[in-house]
Write an enzyme that holds these catalytic residues in place. Structure first.
Site, short mmCIF file in Angstrom:
data_model
loop_
_atom_site.label_atom_id
_atom_site.label_comp_id
_atom_site.label_asym_id
_atom_site.label_seq_id
_atom_site.Cartn_x
_atom_site.Cartn_y
_atom_site.Cartn_z
N ASN A 36 7.77 5.41 -2.50
CA ASN A 36 6.94 4.82 -1.45
C ASN A 36 5.51 5.34 -1.60
O ASN A 36 5.28 6.55 -1.60
CB ASN A 36 7.52 5.18 -0.08
N ARG A 66 -11.46 7.97 2.96
CA ARG A 66 -12.83 7.80 2.48
C ARG A 66 -13.01 6.36 1.99
O ARG A 66 -12.04 5.70 1.62
CB ARG A 66 -13.13 8.76 1.32
N HIS A 104 4.77 -0.34 2.61
CA HIS A 104 4.96 -0.88 3.96
C HIS A 104 3.57 -1.26 4.48
O HIS A 104 2.89 -0.43 5.08
CB HIS A 104 5.62 0.17 4.86
N HIS A 117 -2.81 2.20 5.80
CA HIS A 117 -2.55 2.88 4.53
C HIS A 117 -2.51 1.82 3.41
O HIS A 117 -3.52 1.60 2.77
CB HIS A 117 -1.29 3.76 4.56
N GLU A 128 8.39 -3.36 2.64
CA GLU A 128 8.98 -3.13 3.96
C GLU A 128 8.07 -3.69 5.04
O GLU A 128 6.85 -3.71 4.89
CB GLU A 128 9.15 -1.63 4.23
N THR A 182 5.55 5.54 12.04
CA THR A 182 6.50 5.36 10.94
C THR A 182 7.78 4.76 11.50
O THR A 182 7.99 4.74 12.71
CB THR A 182 6.80 6.71 10.25
N HIS A 242 14.08 7.94 4.49
CA HIS A 242 13.35 8.64 5.54
C HIS A 242 13.67 10.13 5.51
O HIS A 242 14.80 10.54 5.71
CB HIS A 242 13.64 8.08 6.94
N GLY A 294 8.84 8.66 0.22
CA GLY A 294 7.38 8.74 0.14
C GLY A 294 6.82 10.07 0.58
O GLY A 294 6.19 10.79 -0.19
#
EC number: 2.6.99.2
Length: 251
Positions: free
Chosen positions: A8, A19, A44, A51, A76, A106, A200, A223
């Site tokens: 992930n 940034r 995701h 992100h 996802e 999340t 997870h 991830g």
């Protein structure tokens, strides 16, 4: 049988987005992960693009198609119309549907299959018609009925939410209890013809216990823990460690 590792990339993307700069390059780290033995990449993309950005998807799709044709792309997300259109444009091998509110930090729970069965059946049918495999995020509580309802949607897989297990740390007794419930859920899925993924808060330390209880685990998507380890060991070495924890032999 070893589980496949899908890396992930959301944590890498979140660091980049601190940034207005093009690094760390999400696709570059995806390339390192795949070169080191990962079987696929997971993203995701949330509506606010905090992100993963929508513009990352065609770049990652091209990376897999051009450089790693045997790898899989897993997207996802909550199945809004915009998300479904994004999947139809990108054509990932797998779409993992999660019941997230857009504001959630999340994913932290599986679907309520009793409540959303009809909705999910329609969405699954649409994605399957587009040639995509569908996995549904599910709680690993050991109950059979939710898994039966998940199977009735037409999905090919469920992804076990392993957050509570991953959060046990050194509480061995609690971890044993939770991994048994996850295993019972996986057993129900296998009996109903569903393959099982998991994800997870999985780590090199807690993966072996999960793998031992669910030897038919198809794939893990990792991830946060993997990215944290990569800060210490580097991405390539970390991916090799996670592949080994999944039961794979390092080449």
């Amino acid at each position: 049988m070893p589980a496949k590792l899908s890396v992930n990339l959301n944590a890498i993307a979140m660091l980049r987005n601190r940034r207005d700069l093009p690094w760390p390059d999400v696709a570059h780290f995806g390339q390192i992960a795949l070169s080191a033995g990962a079987s696929g990449l997971t993203v995701h993309p949330r509506p606010d693009q905090r992100h993963i950005r929508f513009s990352d998807l065609p770049v990652l799709r091209a990376l897999i198609d051009d450089r790693f044709p045997g790898a899989e792309f897993n997207i996802e997300g909550y199945p809004t119309e915009d998300f479904l259109v994004l999947c139809e444009k990108t054509q990932p091998e797998q779409v993992t549907l999660v019941p997230d509110d857009p504001s959630q930090a999340t994913s932290d729970h599986g679907w309520d299959f009793r409540k959303h069965a009809v909705f999910l059946k329609d969405v699954v049918g649409r994605l399957k018609a587009g040639g995509m495999r569908v996995s549904l995020f599910a709680d690993g509580d050991g109950e059979r009925e939710p898994v039966e309802l998940a199977a009735e949607t037409g999905a090919a897989r469920i992804e076990l939410y392993t957050g509570p297990y991953g959060g046990c740390f050194d509480d061995t007794q609690k971890a044993d209890l939770l991994v048994e419930k996850l295993g019972q859920t996986a057993d129900h899925a296998a009996a109903l013809g569903l393959a099982v993924n998991a994800g997870h808060d999985l780590t090199v330390a807690n993966l072996p216990k999960l793998m031992k209880r669910i030897p038919n685990l198809a794939e893990v998507s990792i991830g946060h823990g993997l990215t944290a380890d990569a800060m210490e060991y580097g991405m390539a070495e970390t991916v090799r460690r996670f592949c080994q924890a999944c039961g794979q032999r390092n080449s």
